[in-house]
Design a protein around this motif. Structure first.
Motif, short mmCIF file in Angstrom:
data_model
loop_
_atom_site.label_atom_id
_atom_site.label_comp_id
_atom_site.label_asym_id
_atom_site.label_seq_id
_atom_site.Cartn_x
_atom_site.Cartn_y
_atom_site.Cartn_z
N SER A 19 0.84 -1.21 0.00
CA SER A 19 0.00 0.00 0.00
C SER A 19 0.87 1.26 0.00
N GLY A 20 1.93 1.25 0.78
CA GLY A 20 2.85 2.38 0.79
C GLY A 20 3.52 2.59 -0.56
N LEU A 21 3.90 1.49 -1.20
CA LEU A 21 4.51 1.57 -2.54
C LEU A 21 3.52 2.17 -3.53
N GLU A 22 2.28 1.76 -3.45
CA GLU A 22 1.24 2.30 -4.32
C GLU A 22 1.08 3.81 -4.09
N GLY A 23 1.07 4.22 -2.83
CA GLY A 23 0.95 5.64 -2.51
C GLY A 23 2.14 6.45 -3.01
N LEU A 24 3.34 5.91 -2.84
CA LEU A 24 4.53 6.62 -3.31
C LEU A 24 4.54 6.73 -4.83
N ALA A 25 4.08 5.69 -5.51
CA ALA A 25 4.02 5.73 -6.98
C ALA A 25 3.02 6.79 -7.44
N LEU A 26 1.87 6.87 -6.77
CA LEU A 26 0.89 7.90 -7.12
C LEU A 26 1.46 9.31 -6.88
N ALA A 27 2.14 9.48 -5.75
CA ALA A 27 2.72 10.79 -5.43
C ALA A 27 3.79 11.16 -6.46
N ALA A 28 4.63 10.21 -6.83
CA ALA A 28 5.68 10.48 -7.82
C ALA A 28 5.07 10.85 -9.17
N GLY A 29 4.05 10.11 -9.57
CA GLY A 29 3.37 10.43 -10.83
C GLY A 29 2.72 11.81 -10.77
N VAL A 31 3.67 14.40 -8.87
CA VAL A 31 4.73 15.42 -8.91
C VAL A 31 5.25 15.58 -10.33
N PHE A 32 5.43 14.46 -11.02
CA PHE A 32 5.91 14.51 -12.41
C PHE A 32 4.93 15.29 -13.28
N MET A 33 3.63 14.96 -13.17
CA MET A 33 2.63 15.66 -13.98
C MET A 33 2.58 17.15 -13.64
N LEU A 34 2.68 17.46 -12.37
CA LEU A 34 2.64 18.85 -11.93
C LEU A 34 3.84 19.64 -12.47
N VAL A 35 5.02 19.06 -12.37
CA VAL A 35 6.23 19.72 -12.86
C VAL A 35 6.16 19.89 -14.38
N MET A 36 5.71 18.84 -15.07
CA MET A 36 5.61 18.94 -16.53
C MET A 36 4.57 19.99 -16.93
N GLY A 37 3.51 20.10 -16.14
CA GLY A 37 2.50 21.12 -16.43
C GLY A 37 3.03 22.53 -16.21
N LEU A 38 3.87 22.68 -15.20
CA LEU A 38 4.42 24.00 -14.89
C LEU A 38 5.61 24.37 -15.77
N LEU A 39 6.50 23.40 -16.03
CA LEU A 39 7.74 23.70 -16.75
C LEU A 39 7.78 23.17 -18.17
N GLY A 40 7.05 22.11 -18.43
CA GLY A 40 7.09 21.50 -19.75
C GLY A 40 6.14 22.19 -20.71
N ARG A 41 5.92 21.53 -21.81
CA ARG A 41 5.02 22.08 -22.81
C ARG A 41 3.94 21.05 -23.15
N ALA A 48 -2.69 19.17 -17.05
CA ALA A 48 -1.56 18.45 -16.47
C ALA A 48 -1.37 18.85 -15.00
N GLU A 49 -1.51 20.14 -14.71
CA GLU A 49 -1.35 20.59 -13.34
C GLU A 49 -2.45 20.03 -12.44
N MET A 50 -3.69 20.06 -12.91
CA MET A 50 -4.79 19.53 -12.11
C MET A 50 -4.67 18.02 -11.95
N GLY A 51 -4.24 17.33 -12.98
CA GLY A 51 -4.01 15.88 -12.87
C GLY A 51 -2.94 15.57 -11.84
N GLY A 52 -1.88 16.37 -11.83
CA GLY A 52 -0.81 16.17 -10.86
C GLY A 52 -1.28 16.39 -9.44
N VAL A 53 -2.04 17.46 -9.23
CA VAL A 53 -2.57 17.75 -7.89
C VAL A 53 -3.52 16.63 -7.46
N THR A 54 -4.33 16.14 -8.39
CA THR A 54 -5.27 15.06 -8.07
C THR A 54 -4.53 13.79 -7.66
N LEU A 55 -3.49 13.43 -8.40
CA LEU A 55 -2.72 12.22 -8.05
C LEU A 55 -2.03 12.38 -6.70
#
Length: 138
Positions: A19-29, A31-41, A48-55
């Motif tokens: 369960s902890g692994l699942e939670g960490l994977a969701l959090a990492a995903g 953060v990745f989506m949030l960063v890509m939404g803010l810095l990526g294209r 992308a930002e809302m998806g990241g916050v949701t995950l």
């Protein structure tokens, strides 16, 4: 003898780890989506930002469940089971795709199924103090 005095079964510890692994994977995903939404294209930065916050918010559920399982709180079994069941949906989607996503789908499905097997085990339910976990021999 109280529940806290009985040694924690390995299955319960393993269920908490999954369960902890699942939670960490969701959090990492998230953060990745949030960063890509803010810095990526991305095509849609706000999506992308809302998806990241949701995950990231969803990651709190399995992380709290993992902590509850380690502390032997009976409430934690339900959210952990629900999150493992929900993980089967993206696993199925990944398995039906092509290329490198299929092995990822296999991993997600294996983690979800192993978590479910560990959580529905009678020894886990008994360790959490859930009544009706074992049948009387009489």
């Amino acid at each position: 003898m109280s529940i806290d005095e009985i040694p924690r079964p390995t299955r319960l510890t393993a269920a908490a780890a999954v369960s902890g692994l699942e939670g960490l994977a969701l959090a990492a995903g998230g953060v990745f989506m949030l960063v890509m939404g803010l810095l990526g294209r991305p095509d849609s930065p706000s999506q992308a930002e809302m998806g990241g916050v949701t995950l990231i918010a969803l990651a709190a559920i399995p992380l709290a469940a993992a902590l509850g399982l380690l502390r032997r709180r009976s409430w934690s079994r339900g959210p952990a089971i629900i999150m493992h069941l929900m993980a089967l949906i993206p696993a199925w989607t990944l398995l039906r795709s092509s290329g490198a996503l299929i092995p990822l789908g296999i991993v997600v499905a294996a983690v979800a199924v192993s978590g479910l097997v560990l959580l529905v085990n009678p020894a886990t339910a008994e360790a959490l103090g859930i009544r009706g976990a074992t049948r009387d021999a009489s």
